[in-house]
Every structure is written in C-alpha cells, then in structure tokens.
Design an enzyme around this catalytic site. Structure first.
Site, PDB file in Angstrom:
ATOM      1  N   ASP A  50      -3.924   8.336   9.131  1.00 29.62           N
ATOM      2  CA  ASP A  50      -4.697   8.154   7.906  1.00 29.62           C
ATOM      3  C   ASP A  50      -6.203   8.218   8.174  1.00 29.62           C
ATOM      4  O   ASP A  50      -6.704   7.564   9.099  1.00 29.62           O
ATOM      5  CB  ASP A  50      -4.336   6.760   7.357  1.00 29.62           C
TER       6      ASP A  50
ATOM      7  N   GLU B 287      -4.758  13.258   8.577  1.00 31.60           N
ATOM      8  CA  GLU B 287      -5.404  13.299   7.265  1.00 31.60           C
ATOM      9  C   GLU B 287      -6.908  13.308   7.539  1.00 31.60           C
ATOM     10  O   GLU B 287      -7.504  12.279   7.840  1.00 31.60           O
ATOM     11  CB  GLU B 287      -5.033  12.095   6.401  1.00 31.60           C
TER      12      GLU B 287
HETATM   13  C1  GLC Z   1      -5.816   7.626   2.760  1.00 33.49           C
HETATM   14  C2  GLC Z   1      -4.592   7.253   1.956  1.00 33.49           C
HETATM   15  C3  GLC Z   1      -5.037   6.479   0.746  1.00 33.49           C
HETATM   16  C4  GLC Z   1      -5.764   5.229   1.197  1.00 33.49           C
HETATM   17  C5  GLC Z   1      -6.909   5.558   2.139  1.00 33.49           C
HETATM   18  C6  GLC Z   1      -7.409   4.333   2.857  1.00 33.49           C
HETATM   19  O1  GLC Z   1      -6.633   8.510   2.093  1.00 33.49           O
HETATM   20  O2  GLC Z   1      -3.874   8.403   1.620  1.00 33.49           O
HETATM   21  O3  GLC Z   1      -3.956   6.135  -0.084  1.00 33.49           O
HETATM   22  O4  GLC Z   1      -6.265   4.550   0.069  1.00 33.49           O
HETATM   23  O5  GLC Z   1      -6.523   6.473   3.141  1.00 33.49           O
HETATM   24  O6  GLC Z   1      -6.486   3.919   3.816  1.00 33.49           O
END
Ligand code: GLC
Length: 499
Positions: A193, A256
């Site tokens: 993440d 991500e």
């Molecule tokens: C990522 C997740 C999201 C979350 C953020 C903080 O973007 O997909 O849902 O709020 O990280 O952890």
C-alpha cells in the site's frame, strides 16, 4: 503474454480483489469475514481468476477501512481468527488460487502499540507550528499534534494513521518480519500500500506550490503542492530493498505507487509490478485511453511490469466512471491488455456505486464503492448476510441481478467476464495499436491473429477489418463465430481473430 514454463505465474494473471468487509458474512454481525471468503472461493475459481488479493484483515479501529493497522500479525475479530486465515489460505490453494495479503507499510493505526511503546519509529517534529507545509492525501495538513507529548507527528493520510520512519532499520526489520510471518503461513505475495509515501525528505523541506494540476487526481487541497519532498523520495530502494530482501524472489510484490507510469522504474527495481493509475483515471475517450496504455507499455518505463486496474475500493465504480453503457467495453479492454489485471469484487456483475453509509464510515466518501457483493438479487441483503442481520452497508440492486441470476445467462456481465478471462490465455504476445481508424475507436492487435476494437464514442463508428468474432460485448447482436461487423455501436466492442 502467454506464460512459458519459466515465466512467473503472475505475468498474465487475473487477480481478484476481495474487500473482506463486503464479500460474505457468515456469523451474522453484518461484516464480511474470512469464513465467508472461503465459502465463496468457487465463485472466484469459476470466474477463471488466478489469485485473490485481500484488502486488510488485520486488527484495526477502522478509521480507514482497515488501512489503519493495529497489529500486522493478527486478524481482526470481526473477520475471524488466525486459524480462519490458515483455513482460507489452504482453501485457496486447493482450488489452484494464489493468495495475496495487503501490507500497509507507510503508517500504522495510532492505536498500534508501537505508537506509545516505540514512538521513535514514527516521524516527529517539535515547535509551536508544524515543521513544514506538507499536505495529507485526504486533504488538510499532514501534521497533527500528539496531545500526550505535545509533539507533531506526520500522517500522509488520516490523523489516525501516523507515518512510520522508514529511514530507521528497526522499522524496516519489523515490517519485513511481518511479511515473513504471513509467508510462513503460506501466502503467495503482497500488495504493498502507498509505497510512494514510504520515504520523505530527511530535512523536511516545504513542498513548492503546484505549477499544474496533478496527472493523477488528488482529493481536497492535496494537489495544491508539488509533492517533491513529501513523496517519491529518490532513495526509495532503501525501504523496498529491505522488503524484497526479506521475502525473497518468489513472493509476488505488487506496488500501489500513485504516480504516472514513467515514474515507476525505481520502484520496479524491487517490486514485481505496479498499478497503472493513468488508465484507471483516463476519461472514456479513445485517444485518452490509447495514451494511458502507451504510457504504461513504454519500453523505457514500466513495460511488462504493469498491473492493469480499472477499479478498486478507492474510486467510483466502473459504471459510474465510464458510463453504464460502456461498462462491458471497459471489461473487454481490461481483460485483453497484456500483463496482469486486477478485477475488483462486483465488477464482474456490473456493480455500480451505492448511496454509502449514513452516517458515513469513510470520511473521504468511499463507502459508495464498497457496498456488499450481490450474490443473489432475490435473497435478503443479496445473500451477503443472514436475513436477520444488519449489513454494515446496505445491499444495492444491480442491473441483471446478482451472481445467481447472471450465472448461466449468456448475455450477462458475468458471462462476459468468464468468457474473456478464458480467452485471455489464447491471445498472443504484445500489443500494437491499429492506426487509420474512425475517431473514437480504440483498436489493437494481440499477437499475430487477435484484434480488439472498441467504439468509445457516442455514435456508430466503422469497425476496422477484424476477422471472426471470438467474444463481443453484446453477444445478442454479435455472436461468436460471426464475421466482425462493419460498424460498432457506442459502447460496443469485439475481440476477433483472423484465420
Ligand atoms: C491506499 C488504499 C486506501 C487507503 C490508503 C491509506 O491508497 O488503497 O484505501 O486509504 O492507501 O492506507
């Protein structure tokens, strides 16, 4: 690209994203749980997916839907137990499915014991004012004052999510150890993440004002500054190298990284693939989509290492973003691109956004994209939770019904997903765009024989010469085996093969 015996399993994989709170409730508390996921794995297998990615299931106060983790090595009681996790991992493997956990390394919950027992693991500053102008992803300042110590702590997201200091070796080792904890339990990899926020400028310098709107949309005022110091640090390898070193080469690491594809290479030195967010955010327009796909496939950038994604738990669902009439065409596109593709639960039945919670659960307005999976449109709560239970978000209607109604209906969205996933295996290598076509049509070749053509405009358009239909978005009009049509209607597309 078709997997050769030596290529990793994920190269052409379909990964199904489960949002655990909304997938299947078995204990009647209105929240989905791990036993529910295990009970529904056959749906994922019948879809033809290769792997499941679970959004976070760790103990969490749920200030950010579980992305505020209070213990990296346990399961939140609302989702079950570690035994349930072991059972789920085994059940996935029995069906030939890989299982990916979601790891949230940038921050913990403010209720994680580390915040009090190991405050040195976080990013702090002293003074009457915050040390700089950095903004949080959900808008507003990225610094809050800790009432207990009077000091400022950094939070890239909500104030309930203090950022860990990844320049410290104890932080790197502790988080890496938690990945190994899950690997020992049998998981196959991790979605990492928000890794573009792991490291920041050690001098905490101000971000300059933005000179242009951000390439990827930001919430609230978060796009007002150019995040050159608060994100995307040049030495990101310090953090990611520690994670890769701990898990070895076999575990899949999907990043991500909320950056344009051209900025992914430093991340791809350590993670296997990263999401292509320019495509997710592209407006429904043939030129915009072509540009976003070309950016992701640029050999100088992330080519071959892209995880395609058109939808997830953070953004409006596909029908709301591309328009209800274009949702089938979006599925055709996503599932015929070369490389791994991620499908968000509910996309395969055409779920749209719902009303969200009242009062809202998520302050950033994302409840609407997280309504329970519709298993059976005729059952109470869509089959998500027992009749007497109150689901955490209400079930919503879906055109064409739920999985029960769409299964076996040849013209349903679910059949389209199943057929396209089955056809993916036969598409050839690479992707080349077809030029000299009608404005508003996106067309590309896969390998030597397959062609995908999609009318993204709002009027009928000529279909490029395409051979025989393998699967069309609208099989009532364009059946498999028929010659590709001369014209495509708006929102219509074909996967065709030239003999
Ligand atoms: C990522 C997740 C999201 C979350 C953020 C903080 O973007 O997909 O849902 O709020 O990280 O952890």
């Amino acid at each position: 690209m078709p997997a050769s015996p030596t290529s990793p399993w994920w190269l052409d994989a379909v990964v199904y994203q489960v949002y655990p709170r909304s997938f299947q409730d078995t204990d009647g508390d209105g929240d989905g749980d791990l036993r529910g996921i295990a009970a529904r794995l056959d749906h994922v297998r019948e879809l033809g997916a290769d792997a499941v990615w679970l959004s976070p299931v760790y103990p969490s106060p749920m200030a950010d839907g579980g992305y505020d983790v209070a213990d990296y090595e346990d399961i939140d009681p609302r989702f079950g137990t570690l035994d349930d996790a072991d059972t789920l991992i085994a059940a996935a493997h029995e069906r030939g499915l890989k299982l990916l956990m979601d790891v949230v390394p940038c921050h913990t919950s403010i209720e994680h014991p580390w915040f009090r027992a190991h405050p040195e693991r976080y990013v702090w500053a002293d003074g009457d004012e915050p040390p700089n102008n950095w903004l949080a992803a959900f808008g507003g300042g990225a610094w809050s004052r800790d009432r207990q110590s009077g000091r400022w702590y950094l939070h890239s997201f909500y104030a309930e999510q203090p950022d860990l200091n990844w320049r410290r070796s104890d932080v790197r080792e502790a988080v890496a150890a938690s990945l190994c904890f899950w690997l020992r339990r049998g998981v196959d990899g991790f979605r990492l993440d928000a890794i573009d926020r792991l490291l920041k400028d050690p001098e905490l310098r101000d971000d300059p004002p933005a000179s242009a709107p951000p390439v990827l949309p930001e919430l609230g005022d978060a796009g007002a500054l150019e995040p050159v110091h608060s994100r995307n640090a040049p030495d990101i390898g310090l953090a990611l190298g520690a994670l890769r070193g701990a898990v070895g080469d076999d575990a899949l690491l999907v990043g991500e990284v909320y950056l344009p594809a051209a900025q992914l290479p430093p991340y791809l030195e350590h993670v296997d693939c990263a999401f292509a967010f320019e495509l997710l955010h592209a407006r429904w327009d043939a030129r915009a989509y072509r540009a976003a796909i070309a950016a992701a496939l640029d050999p100088a950038g992330a080519a071959g290492r892209i995880a395609w994604v058109l939808s997830n738990h953070d953004f409006p669902r596909l029908p709301d973003r591309v328009g209800h009439g274009n949702t089938r065409a979006a599925a055709l596109l996503a599932l015929t691109l070369p490389g791994a593709v991620f499908v968000y639960q509910g996309d395969e039945i055409g779920m749209a956004d719902g009303p969200g919670g009242d009062p809202p659960h998520d302050r950033a307005g994302r409840d609407r994209h997280r309504h329970p999976m519709l298993w059976d449109g005729d059952a109470p709560h869509g089959g998500f939770t027992p009749a007497a239970a109150t689901p955490w978000l209400p079930a919503i209607e879906v055109d064409g019904g739920g999985v029960a109604q769409q299964s076996g209906a040849p013209d349903s969205m679910l059949s389209l997903y199943r057929d396209l996933i089955a056809s993916r295996r036969t598409l050839g290598d690479g992707l080349s765009f077809v030029d000299d076509i009608d404005d508003g049509v996106l067309a590309y070749r896969r390998g030597d024989r397959h062609l995908v053509a999609i009318n993204m405009s709002d009027a009928p358009r000529a279909c490029p010469p395409a051979g025989t239909i393998v699967r069309a978005t609208h099989p009532q009009r364009l059946g498999a085996g028929a010659p590709a049509p001369a014209r495509l209607q708006p929102g219509e597309g074909v996967l065709a093969v030239c003999e």
